[in-house]
Structures are given as structure tokens and as C-alpha cells.
Scaffold this motif. Structure first.
Motif, PDB file in Angstrom:
ATOM      1  N   GLU A  15     -27.789 -23.461 -18.447  1.00 42.67           N
ATOM      2  CA  GLU A  15     -27.663 -22.930 -17.161  1.00 42.67           C
ATOM      3  C   GLU A  15     -27.864 -21.253 -16.689  1.00 42.67           C
ATOM      4  O   GLU A  15     -28.484 -20.947 -15.652  1.00 42.67           O
ATOM      5  CB  GLU A  15     -26.095 -22.970 -17.077  1.00 42.67           C
ATOM      6  N   ARG A  16     -27.980 -20.656 -17.373  1.00 42.84           N
ATOM      7  CA  ARG A  16     -27.790 -18.866 -16.749  1.00 42.84           C
ATOM      8  C   ARG A  16     -29.600 -18.694 -17.081  1.00 42.84           C
ATOM      9  O   ARG A  16     -29.843 -18.121 -16.237  1.00 42.84           O
ATOM     10  CB  ARG A  16     -27.622 -18.453 -18.059  1.00 42.84           C
ATOM     11  N   GLY A  18     -31.827 -21.182 -16.190  1.00 43.31           N
ATOM     12  CA  GLY A  18     -31.975 -21.859 -14.915  1.00 43.31           C
ATOM     13  C   GLY A  18     -31.973 -21.030 -13.795  1.00 43.31           C
ATOM     14  O   GLY A  18     -32.591 -20.974 -12.481  1.00 43.31           O
ATOM     15  N   TYR A  19     -30.668 -20.831 -13.467  1.00 45.18           N
ATOM     16  CA  TYR A  19     -30.618 -19.540 -12.302  1.00 45.18           C
ATOM     17  C   TYR A  19     -31.204 -18.174 -12.116  1.00 45.18           C
ATOM     18  O   TYR A  19     -31.595 -18.338 -11.374  1.00 45.18           O
ATOM     19  CB  TYR A  19     -28.717 -19.315 -11.797  1.00 45.18           C
ATOM     20  N   ILE A  20     -31.181 -17.902 -13.858  1.00 47.30           N
ATOM     21  CA  ILE A  20     -31.592 -16.429 -13.323  1.00 47.30           C
ATOM     22  C   ILE A  20     -33.768 -16.789 -13.205  1.00 47.30           C
ATOM     23  O   ILE A  20     -34.368 -15.550 -12.933  1.00 47.30           O
ATOM     24  CB  ILE A  20     -31.476 -15.420 -14.468  1.00 47.30           C
ATOM     25  N   HIS A  21     -33.734 -17.459 -14.052  1.00 45.16           N
ATOM     26  CA  HIS A  21     -35.716 -17.824 -14.147  1.00 45.16           C
ATOM     27  C   HIS A  21     -35.587 -16.109 -14.622  1.00 45.16           C
ATOM     28  O   HIS A  21     -37.023 -15.954 -13.880  1.00 45.16           O
ATOM     29  CB  HIS A  21     -36.750 -18.483 -13.086  1.00 45.16           C
TER      30      HIS A  21
END
Length: 254
Positions: A15-16, A18-21
Motif C-alpha cells: 500500500e505504501r 502504491g501511494y509513494i511510487h
């Protein structure tokens, strides 16, 4: 740039990412070292590697201390390497060209070994193609009971590393029983599998597309893992006719 540290443990979750890329994904040391001896960890590491490629993130292997760990990192597509294999930590930055000579030797050795592995894989695939072509040369245009009889007669000829096989039509519907190898000479027929649909399987759509576009007669998946037998295998697809495909499970550890 942003780097995610210790991928595979703690809070470095999907998840992290995915958000940060992130620009860089750093592989946790434990994941790397466990993957040298455990197939499950190696598959996790391979998934991280594929994810980094698709995200466009650089993959960094930290804690590299041995040639075996270095080879693993390279085989997983590492863009960046860090660890005592190269040098202990120093107070000052070292020259960018300090390790160039050693890396040249390492990369050439790795490239040669990887080349041989790939050639061996191609040879094994070609052996399967040749054996199937010889075994099934008389199967075209056979349908229904005639197809069942023909397959039953040639089962004993299939290479021992083919442990499961069945035939399906162009829409993915299974038209024969699943033939499951019991031993070197005997097979079990699973009649209840007739009618199952495999059109949703990635390898089926891939095979149909390659047959259509490249006129290729056969296809093979990347190595997969059977959690029941704890062994690696590949799925081999083979075109019999416009409406009949062979799907075979090929064990890699036999």
C-alpha cells in the motif's frame, strides 16, 4: 528521490509503495539471504523484482557480502548494489571507478553463466516440442471417443517429467479427461474435469495470441511453484489443430 527501505518487512508494504511510487526499492537483507535456500522466499524476491520493473523503480540490494549473494542480486535485476563484498564503510567517499575492474570480471562471468542457463532452458523446451510432435503426429482431425482412444494409446510415450495433461478446444473448454501420472508406466484419468474452462488462465490467452500473431505452435510459462508437492513446474501449451490444444504440466525437479 525517494527510497523505500527494507522491502519485505515491517511497514514497507505494498500500500505504501502504491501511494509513494518510490524511485528506489531496497530489498531487506533477510529476504535476500532466505531466498538462497528457500523457494518461497525466492519467489517473493522475484515478485519484488518484477514489481520494481513495472513501477520503473530502481532495485537496490543491500548487505551483499558474498559472490553468491551478488549473483542472486544480479539475477533479480538489481540496479544498485551495496555491502561489504565491495568495501567496509569509509569516512570519505570513494572513487566512482574504484570497483570498475572487479565488476567487469563479475558481470562477464555472470553473463556467461546466465547465457548457458537460458540455452539449456531452450534445449529442454525444444526436446519437449520434438517429443510431442513425434507422439501426436497422428492426432489431427480426431474428435470425441476417437481422440480419447488415441490419447490412451500414446500416454506411455510421454516424457516422465510431464505429470499432468489434457486437451481443450479453442474456447478453453476441456474436451478430454485430465491424465495424471501415477508412476513411470501408469496414468489416472479424471473424467470429472471434462468441461472445465481454462480461457481465463493467462497462459491460455497468451498461447492463442502467439498462435494467431506469430504462427507459433507451442508456448511455455515462467517456472511456477506447486505448494502441494513443493516443486517447481512449467505449463506447456501445444497446438494440435485449429480447435485442439494440449495443456501439460511439466515438473522441473524430475
Amino acid at each position: 528521490k525517494i527510497a523505500i527501505d527494507d522491502m519485505g518487512v515491517g511497514s514497507s508494504n505494498l500500500e505504501r509503495i502504491g501511494y509513494i511510487h518510490p524511485d528506489i526499492i531496497k530489498v531487506d537483507i533477510k529476504i535476500m539471504r532466505e531466498s538462497l535456500n528457500k523457494a518461497s522466499f525466492k519467489q517473493v524476491l522475484r515478485a519484488v523484482s518484477e514489481m520494481s520493473v513495472k513501477l520503473g523503480s530502481e532495485l537496490l540490494f543491500e548487505g551483499v557480502e558474498t559472490e553468491e549473494e551478488l549473483t542472486l542480486a544480479l539475477s533479480m535485476g538489481a540496479n544498485l548494489l551495496q555491502g561489504f563484498y565491495f568495501s567496509k564503510a569509509t569516512k570519505e567517499f570513494q572513487s566512482r571507478s574504484l570497483f570498475a575492474k572487479d565488476l567487469k570480471v563479475i558481470l562477464e562471468k555472470f553473463s556467461g553463466l546466465r547465457f548457458l542457463e537460458i540455452v539449456q532452458d531452450f534445449q529442454r523446451q525444444q526436446e519437449i516440442v520434438d517429443s510431442l510432435s513425434e507422439i501426436l503426429h497422428g492426432i489431427e482431425k480426431k474428435e470425441g471417443d476417437e481422440l480419447f482412444r488415441y490419447v490412451s494409446e500414446v500416454l506411455r510415450l510421454f516424457p516422465k517429467h510431464i505429470t499432468h495433461l489434457f486437451f481443450c478446444d479453442q474456447h478453453g473448454y476441456q474436451i478430454t479427461p485430465t491424465y495424471e501420472r501415477k508412476d513411470s508406466a501408469g496414468w489416472k484419468e479424471i473424467i470429472g474435469d471434462i468441461g472445465n474452462n481454462f480461457a481465463w488462465k493467462p497462459y491460455f490467452a497468451q498461447h492463442k495470441a502467439e498462435v494467431y500473431h506469430f504462427k507459433r505452435r507451442w508456448g511455455v510459462t515462467e517456472p511456477l511453484y506447486d505448494i502441494q508437492t513443493r516443486s517447481q513446474y512449467i505449463i506447456f501449451t501445444f497446438t494440435i489443430s485449429d480447435n485442439v490444444f494440449l495443456i501439460a504440466k511439466v515438473e522441473l525437479d524430475i
